[in-house]
Design an enzyme around this catalytic site. Structure first.
Site, PDB file in Angstrom:
ATOM      1  N   GLU A 158       0.812  -1.213   0.000  1.00  0.00           N
ATOM      2  CA  GLU A 158       0.000   0.000   0.000  1.00  0.00           C
ATOM      3  C   GLU A 158       0.844   1.261   0.000  1.00  0.00           C
ATOM      4  O   GLU A 158       1.934   1.297   0.579  1.00  0.00           O
ATOM      5  CB  GLU A 158      -0.867   0.025   1.255  1.00  0.00           C
ATOM      6  CG  GLU A 158      -1.821  -1.123   1.267  1.00  0.00           C
ATOM      7  CD  GLU A 158      -3.001  -0.875   2.185  1.00  0.00           C
ATOM      8  OE1 GLU A 158      -3.765  -1.802   2.381  1.00  0.00           O
ATOM      9  OE2 GLU A 158      -3.138   0.255   2.687  1.00  0.00           O
ATOM     10  N   CYS A 175       5.553  -7.517   7.687  1.00  0.00           N
ATOM     11  CA  CYS A 175       6.550  -7.020   8.630  1.00  0.00           C
ATOM     12  C   CYS A 175       6.828  -8.104   9.663  1.00  0.00           C
ATOM     13  O   CYS A 175       5.933  -8.850  10.045  1.00  0.00           O
ATOM     14  CB  CYS A 175       6.041  -5.759   9.324  1.00  0.00           C
ATOM     15  SG  CYS A 175       7.283  -4.953  10.360  1.00  0.00           S
ATOM     16  N   CYS A 184       4.516  -5.721  16.196  1.00  0.00           N
ATOM     17  CA  CYS A 184       3.973  -4.737  17.131  1.00  0.00           C
ATOM     18  C   CYS A 184       2.492  -5.053  17.345  1.00  0.00           C
ATOM     19  O   CYS A 184       1.760  -5.315  16.388  1.00  0.00           O
ATOM     20  CB  CYS A 184       4.151  -3.319  16.573  1.00  0.00           C
ATOM     21  SG  CYS A 184       5.882  -2.877  16.346  1.00  0.00           S
ATOM     22  N   CYS A 207       3.079   8.265   1.555  1.00  0.00           N
ATOM     23  CA  CYS A 207       3.525   7.314   2.560  1.00  0.00           C
ATOM     24  C   CYS A 207       3.860   6.004   1.871  1.00  0.00           C
ATOM     25  O   CYS A 207       3.020   5.391   1.214  1.00  0.00           O
ATOM     26  CB  CYS A 207       2.409   7.125   3.581  1.00  0.00           C
ATOM     27  SG  CYS A 207       2.885   5.948   4.812  1.00  0.00           S
ATOM     28  N   CYS A 211      -0.427  -3.127  15.485  1.00  0.00           N
ATOM     29  CA  CYS A 211      -0.221  -2.811  14.070  1.00  0.00           C
ATOM     30  C   CYS A 211      -0.869  -3.846  13.159  1.00  0.00           C
ATOM     31  O   CYS A 211      -0.687  -5.048  13.353  1.00  0.00           O
ATOM     32  CB  CYS A 211       1.275  -2.718  13.786  1.00  0.00           C
ATOM     33  SG  CYS A 211       1.615  -2.373  12.056  1.00  0.00           S
ATOM     34  N   CYS A 250     -10.342  -0.978   4.782  1.00  0.00           N
ATOM     35  CA  CYS A 250      -9.417  -1.875   5.467  1.00  0.00           C
ATOM     36  C   CYS A 250     -10.123  -3.173   5.823  1.00  0.00           C
ATOM     37  O   CYS A 250      -9.591  -4.241   5.620  1.00  0.00           O
ATOM     38  CB  CYS A 250      -8.893  -1.240   6.754  1.00  0.00           C
ATOM     39  SG  CYS A 250      -7.562  -0.102   6.457  1.00  0.00           S
TER      40      CYS A 250
END
Ligand code: SAH
Length: 362
Positions: free
Chosen positions: A96, A116, A120, A109, A123, A340
């Site tokens: 994204e 990842c 976290c 961004c 997240c 989302c």
């Protein structure tokens, strides 16, 4: 079959690599520099547009190479002007990029990895797990594809922030290569001081970054005021606890125009107390730094919520009363948040738009 699938993509090659390519075609090196300028500064996508090259060289290039941007899989437009792009990469992976126009400048961004590894707890990218690093070409492709889609002119005031998917310091070679081309005046031409890399704080990599002359600005995701709290949110804190993180930050060689940015995602009832704000002020005392306070952008998959806005303001006031510049990052694209959920229904998870925070005007 997508166009050019059998051809090597030139996007991501730096000046020297394109010079070598020109030489491999029996051309002088400067032809490679023209190619470089054409791809990144003039943003040409078809070899026919490289009118400063000889026709036979262009044809020879086109037979084996292509200039390919990532494919726009989906695009979500917000009422406030922000647009979230979902890009499909050549291997089917999705990343994204968010376009955030403001009156006097535009912020993009960028993602640095697919998924990842850092896990976290708050997240959404963490839910994807770790897939792979992006190549320099895929990082540049995000910028060039959005700039093309949104008609962002060369010379327009553009800020680039590595605050999308992934941990940029775990992909430092490709991120640095991309930044080199992005910041080059003969390349994409975005000044280094308008490029920010955001990290959880991979300390040896911060020290490595500190030694690079062409480094972008640095932002650190603090997100907590003491070790127990930070380790509960960000497992990396067990490896690189706060005292070590702050020691490295204090030793970081800031350029005259530069300050460090600390991001602090505010999570209701978890890290948003007055005592947290006072501890953050103590941690950062004496650093040339500012704090960006980011009210959490929640989603159905994770239990955290944003605090009431009065809490966010109270937190900010405690910091500013202690001479720590603190800014509240207003979420962009709130109304495309629904997307989302849609994405995650399809087995994808994405970060909510506020994760992509614009730098403040100061
Ligand atoms: N891995 C890097 C860059 C990607 S995250 C880093 O951690 O800095 C970029 C920023 O978005 C981080 O400060 C992170 O704490 C924040 N963030 C992540 N998910 C968020 C969410 N749901 N709401 C608000 N901010 C979020």
């Amino acid at each position: 079959m997508a166009l050019g699938e059998h051809r090597d993509n030139l996007l991501g090659l730096n000046r020297e690599e394109l010079e070598n390519l020109a030489v491999s075609f029996g051309q002088p090196r400067y032809r490679g520099r023209q190619l470089y300028h054409g791809i990144y500064a003039r943003r040409v996508r078809e070899f026919s547009g490289l009118t400063d090259l000889r026709g036979d060289f262009r044809d020879a290039l086109a037979a084996r190479h292509a200039i390919l941007y990532p494919q726009v899989e989906r695009e979500f437009s917000s009422r406030d002007g922000a647009v979230r792009y979902l890009f499909r990469l050549h291997d089917g992976n999705l990343v994204e990029t968010v376009y955030m126009p403001e009156e006097e400048r535009t912020t993009l961004c960028l993602s640095s990895q697919v998924g990842c590894a850092l896990d976290c707890r708050f997240c959404f990218t963490a839910l994807l797990g770790s897939k792979r690093n992006l190549t320099a070409g895929e990082i540049l492709g995000q910028v060039l594809a959005v700039a093309a889609g949104q008609n962002v002119a060369r010379g327009a005031r553009l800020n680039l922030v590595f605050m999308g998917m992934g941990e940029p310091l775990l992909n430092l070679p490709q991120v640095s290569k991309a930044v080199g081309i992005l910041a080059d005046r003969e390349g994409v031409g975005v000044p280094l001081r308008r490029i920010t890399l955001s990290t959880v704080g991979i300390l040896p990599r911060i020290e490595e970054l500190a030694r690079k002359p062409g480094r972008p600005k640095l932002a650190i995701s603090l997100n907590a005021s003491h070790d127990e709290q930070r380790s509960a949110l960000m497992p990396i804190n067990k490896k690189y606890p706060l005292a070590d993180l702050l020691r490295v930050c204090r030793a970081y060689p800031l350029r005259p125009w530069e300050h460090l940015t600390f991001e602090y995602v505010l999570l209701d009832g978890f890290n948003d107390a007055d005592a947290d704000a006072r501890r953050v002020a103590d941690l950062l005392r004496g650093l040339r730094a500012k704090v960006n306070l980011i009210p959490y952008n929640s989603g159905p998959e994770l239990p955290f919520r944003a605090p009431p806005f009065e809490r966010v303001v109270a937190f900010q006031n405690i910091l500013t009363d202690r001479y720590i510049p603190a800014f509240i990052r207003i979420s962009r694209g709130q109304d495309i948040r629904a997307a989302c959920g849609q994405l995650s229904l399809e087995g994808l998870n994405c970060k909510s738009p506020s994760a992509w925070v614009a730098e403040d005007r100061g």
